[in-house]
Write a protein that holds these residues in place. Structure first.
Motif, PDB file in Angstrom:
ATOM      1  N   TRP A 143      35.118  44.300  43.007  1.00  0.00           N
ATOM      2  CA  TRP A 143      35.621  44.898  44.254  1.00  0.00           C
ATOM      3  C   TRP A 143      35.068  44.183  45.491  1.00  0.00           C
ATOM      4  O   TRP A 143      35.735  44.137  46.512  1.00  0.00           O
ATOM      5  CB  TRP A 143      35.365  46.409  44.308  1.00  0.00           C
ATOM      6  N   GLU A 144      33.856  43.596  45.315  1.00  0.00           N
ATOM      7  CA  GLU A 144      33.325  42.788  46.420  1.00  0.00           C
ATOM      8  C   GLU A 144      34.079  41.462  46.506  1.00  0.00           C
ATOM      9  O   GLU A 144      34.414  40.980  47.585  1.00  0.00           O
ATOM     10  CB  GLU A 144      31.831  42.505  46.187  1.00  0.00           C
ATOM     11  N   LEU A 145      34.329  40.894  45.335  1.00  0.00           N
ATOM     12  CA  LEU A 145      35.065  39.620  45.296  1.00  0.00           C
ATOM     13  C   LEU A 145      36.460  39.796  45.877  1.00  0.00           C
ATOM     14  O   LEU A 145      36.964  38.931  46.603  1.00  0.00           O
ATOM     15  CB  LEU A 145      35.160  39.121  43.850  1.00  0.00           C
ATOM     16  N   ALA A 146      37.072  40.916  45.556  1.00  0.00           N
ATOM     17  CA  ALA A 146      38.425  41.186  46.035  1.00  0.00           C
ATOM     18  C   ALA A 146      38.455  41.183  47.562  1.00  0.00           C
ATOM     19  O   ALA A 146      39.395  40.687  48.179  1.00  0.00           O
ATOM     20  CB  ALA A 146      38.906  42.531  45.505  1.00  0.00           C
ATOM     21  N   LYS A 147      37.399  41.734  48.125  1.00  0.00           N
ATOM     22  CA  LYS A 147      37.305  41.802  49.584  1.00  0.00           C
ATOM     23  C   LYS A 147      37.001  40.416  50.155  1.00  0.00           C
ATOM     24  O   LYS A 147      37.646  39.966  51.106  1.00  0.00           O
ATOM     25  CB  LYS A 147      36.205  42.793  49.966  1.00  0.00           C
ATOM     26  N   LYS A 148      36.056  39.758  49.506  1.00  0.00           N
ATOM     27  CA  LYS A 148      35.603  38.460  49.995  1.00  0.00           C
ATOM     28  C   LYS A 148      36.770  37.461  50.080  1.00  0.00           C
ATOM     29  O   LYS A 148      36.898  36.718  51.052  1.00  0.00           O
ATOM     30  CB  LYS A 148      34.507  37.929  49.067  1.00  0.00           C
ATOM     31  N   TYR A 149      37.600  37.485  49.037  1.00  0.00           N
ATOM     32  CA  TYR A 149      38.694  36.499  49.023  1.00  0.00           C
ATOM     33  C   TYR A 149      40.018  37.104  49.493  1.00  0.00           C
ATOM     34  O   TYR A 149      41.059  36.458  49.423  1.00  0.00           O
ATOM     35  CB  TYR A 149      38.840  35.913  47.610  1.00  0.00           C
ATOM     36  N   ASP A 150      39.955  38.355  49.893  1.00  0.00           N
ATOM     37  CA  ASP A 150      41.124  39.035  50.460  1.00  0.00           C
ATOM     38  C   ASP A 150      42.324  39.024  49.505  1.00  0.00           C
ATOM     39  O   ASP A 150      43.428  38.626  49.874  1.00  0.00           O
ATOM     40  CB  ASP A 150      41.503  38.386  51.803  1.00  0.00           C
ATOM     41  N   ILE A 151      42.078  39.435  48.271  1.00  0.00           N
ATOM     42  CA  ILE A 151      43.176  39.431  47.290  1.00  0.00           C
ATOM     43  C   ILE A 151      43.577  40.824  46.823  1.00  0.00           C
ATOM     44  O   ILE A 151      44.667  41.014  46.294  1.00  0.00           O
ATOM     45  CB  ILE A 151      42.816  38.553  46.061  1.00  0.00           C
ATOM     46  N   VAL A 167      46.452  47.618  46.703  1.00  0.00           N
ATOM     47  CA  VAL A 167      47.462  46.663  47.152  1.00  0.00           C
ATOM     48  C   VAL A 167      46.953  45.268  46.811  1.00  0.00           C
ATOM     49  O   VAL A 167      45.820  44.913  47.151  1.00  0.00           O
ATOM     50  CB  VAL A 167      47.683  46.777  48.678  1.00  0.00           C
ATOM     51  N   TYR A 168      47.751  44.512  46.086  1.00  0.00           N
ATOM     52  CA  TYR A 168      47.379  43.147  45.732  1.00  0.00           C
ATOM     53  C   TYR A 168      48.018  42.207  46.741  1.00  0.00           C
ATOM     54  O   TYR A 168      49.186  42.370  47.108  1.00  0.00           O
ATOM     55  CB  TYR A 168      47.849  42.793  44.318  1.00  0.00           C
ATOM     56  N   LYS A 169      47.239  41.236  47.172  1.00  0.00           N
ATOM     57  CA  LYS A 169      47.733  40.370  48.239  1.00  0.00           C
ATOM     58  C   LYS A 169      47.605  38.895  47.855  1.00  0.00           C
ATOM     59  O   LYS A 169      46.665  38.513  47.153  1.00  0.00           O
ATOM     60  CB  LYS A 169      46.914  40.602  49.519  1.00  0.00           C
ATOM     61  N   GLY A 170      48.515  38.083  48.361  1.00  0.00           N
ATOM     62  CA  GLY A 170      48.409  36.635  48.228  1.00  0.00           C
ATOM     63  C   GLY A 170      48.170  36.200  46.790  1.00  0.00           C
ATOM     64  O   GLY A 170      48.934  36.524  45.886  1.00  0.00           O
ATOM     65  N   LYS A 171      47.057  35.455  46.612  1.00  0.00           N
ATOM     66  CA  LYS A 171      46.761  34.936  45.283  1.00  0.00           C
ATOM     67  C   LYS A 171      46.449  36.059  44.290  1.00  0.00           C
ATOM     68  O   LYS A 171      46.617  35.892  43.083  1.00  0.00           O
ATOM     69  CB  LYS A 171      45.606  33.940  45.355  1.00  0.00           C
ATOM     70  N   GLY A 172      46.011  37.184  44.811  1.00  0.00           N
ATOM     71  CA  GLY A 172      45.761  38.336  43.946  1.00  0.00           C
ATOM     72  C   GLY A 172      47.058  38.836  43.346  1.00  0.00           C
ATOM     73  O   GLY A 172      47.162  39.116  42.141  1.00  0.00           O
ATOM     74  N   GLY A 405      34.180  29.575  44.510  1.00  0.00           N
ATOM     75  CA  GLY A 405      35.326  30.489  44.452  1.00  0.00           C
ATOM     76  C   GLY A 405      35.558  30.943  43.021  1.00  0.00           C
ATOM     77  O   GLY A 405      34.694  30.734  42.153  1.00  0.00           O
ATOM     78  N   ILE A 406      36.719  31.534  42.798  1.00  0.00           N
ATOM     79  CA  ILE A 406      37.009  32.032  41.461  1.00  0.00           C
ATOM     80  C   ILE A 406      37.931  31.052  40.752  1.00  0.00           C
ATOM     81  O   ILE A 406      39.049  30.770  41.215  1.00  0.00           O
ATOM     82  CB  ILE A 406      37.651  33.427  41.527  1.00  0.00           C
ATOM     83  N   LYS A 407      37.448  30.576  39.632  1.00  0.00           N
ATOM     84  CA  LYS A 407      38.270  29.656  38.844  1.00  0.00           C
ATOM     85  C   LYS A 407      39.363  30.450  38.119  1.00  0.00           C
ATOM     86  O   LYS A 407      39.174  31.608  37.763  1.00  0.00           O
ATOM     87  CB  LYS A 407      37.399  28.933  37.815  1.00  0.00           C
TER      88      LYS A 407
END
Length: 422
Positions: A143-151, A167-172, A405-407
RNA sequence: GGAGAAAUGGCAGAGUGGUCGAAUGCGGCAGUCUUGAAAACUGUUGAGGGUCACACCUCCGGGGGUUCGAAUCCCUCUUUCUCCGCCA
């Protein structure tokens, strides 16, 4: 539900095996006595009806031959028969309903390999595989990663709908779509036919797969139209076969489908439901099989192996559990759970549950096949998630995080079109 | 949403209130014929309950009603089709 005939024929065994799930023997006794009463009433009713059918035929004959007097004489006799049959059929309905309601309350008989136990702590770990990555000390939960990368935006979902609707955004969002496509491709390659099914079902379907009547509170209900939002694709997909008699040659029937799943999850709270761990709406790709009884456990093994294959390709650390009697789903005879290790949360997350329901669902559904002798036989149904998206996503985010980042797992790159979320 | 028509066995399609669980065709299965297959011919072929096995009972979209008796008449719900309206 269990078959009355089976309970009748295997009473002691049924009582013994259901003890693994803490079902009282008295319930089985009650089933048997209700069934006896039911059959006695049925026999009485049948005889009464037979008599009145006979009379009606005679009356018809007299009318034809013009003997009206004789006909009227017989007519007078039908009155009491009518009364009797009405009373009897009311009593019969009462008994049948009572019996059915009782049967609905009895869970499936566990497979002999199901370990005794009361909770998830008693589940048996049958396999653990994959490497748990050694992450840097500042590794973040998803949930922190989701925020950090805005996904993924949990607050936005809460604003639009409520908690548990992210809500899933962009690359998410793209990663979600990639996972769905990847799972469906893996399943169809393994012989499953892809279906798209309704996301709302009627009451009969809810009963067919066993969500109703006991798990009523877990489904969202649309009162105005008396429909339920599906908690899993299992419901609409399995109900395809409600009241069907398939040909033995058609078996096995293998279906996969992607659907969103809706669960009320009333009463859930706390750290374990943070982030993607437990949602009201999530995506899942499901596999469903209709099998010949002789082959269903082999098929179950095949499904387990299939899901293992996917997790190996995703290179996620996972384990397989054989659920104990206390944790086993109501309708299941044997269930294997798959859990992915969430490195940052340091806990296991359930991402798939693969079950053999034997004839339990088929009996409710009236899903049968014709055997070689032309007899109708209940089929076995099985299903499994392959896979549930949110926790797979959580696993990927947490296990694949790097300082850069996240591979993206290699097998997904063709689907995402990118190999890094940064 | 409004108006009309319909719903029968795996499919197609008859059906007068009274031996209709239901004609007929196709399909399925078995047999005859054939070296084999096809064609042709013959037979067979819905589901559930009940019984050792018969008998017997229930089911013609679901539910209710009229009648001694309902696939057939009445009410109601659902679904499908046609026309109108709205619409991604």
């Amino acid at each position: 539900m269990l078959q009355v005939q089976f309970i009748r024929d295997n009473k002691e065994e049924v009582i013994k095996q259901l003890q693994v799930r803490n079902v009282a023997a008295s319930i089985i006794e009650e089933v048997i006595s209700l069934d006896e009463e039911r059959r006695a009433l049925q026999a009485q009713l049948d005889n009464t009806l037979a008599e009145s059918n006979k009379l009606s035929k005679e009356i018809g004959g007299y009318f034809k031959s013009g003997d009206v007097e004789k006909a009227n004489e017989l007519k007078a006799q039908t009155g009491t028969l009518k009364e009797t049959s009405k009373t009897l059929s009311e009593q019969l309905n009462e008994k049948s309903d009572a019996l059915t309601n009782l049967l609905y309350k009895i869970p499936n008989i566990p497979h002999p390999s199901v370990p005794a136990g009361n909770s998830e702590d008693d589940n048996e770990e049958v396999l653990k595989e994959g490497e748990v990555p050694k992450l840097a000390g500042d590794a973040l939960p998803h949930w922190e990663l989701a925020k950090k990368y805005d996904i993924i935006d949990f607050d936005l979902g809460a604003k639009i709908t409520g908690a548990g609707f992210p809500v899933y955004k962009g690359k998410g969002a793209r990663l979600q779509r990639a996972l769905i496509a990847y799972f469906l491709d893996k399943n169809t390659a393994a012989g499953y036919t892809e279906y798209q099914v309704p996301h709302l079902v009627n009451e009969a379907s809810g009963y067919g797969t066993g969500q109703l009547p006991d798990k009523e509170g877990q489904m969202y209900h649309i009162g105005a139209d008396d429909l339920y939002l599906i908690p899993t694709a299992e419901v609409p997909v399995t109900n395809i076969f409600r009241d069907e008699i398939v040909s033995e040659n058609d078996l096995p029937i293998c279906i996969t489908g992607y659907t969103p799943c809706f669960r009320r999850e009333a009463g859930s709270y706390g750290a374990h439901v943070r982030g993607l761990n437990r949602l009201h709406q999530f995506d899942k790709v499901e596999i469903v099989r209709v099998e010949h009884p002789d082959n269903s456990y082999k098929a179950l093994d095949g499904m387990v192996a299939h899901i293992q294959g996917i997790l190996r390709e995703l290179k996620l650390p996972y384990r397989i559990l054989r659920l104990c009697g206390g944790d086993l789903g109501f309708t299941s005879a044997l269930t294997f759970d798959f859990e992915v290790y969430s490195t940052a949360q340091e806990r296991w997350l359930e991402i798939s549950s693969v079950s053999n329901f034997e004839t339990y669902q088929a009996n409710r559904l009236k899903l049968r096949f014709k055997d070689e002798n032309g007899k109708s036989v209940l089929a076995h149904t099985l299903n499994g998630s392959s896979l549930a998206l949110p926790r797979v996503l959580a696993g990927i985010l947490e296990n694949y995080q790097t300082p850069e980042g996240i591979k993206i797992p290699e097998v997904l790159v063709p689907y995402t079109g990118f190999d890094m979320i940064s």
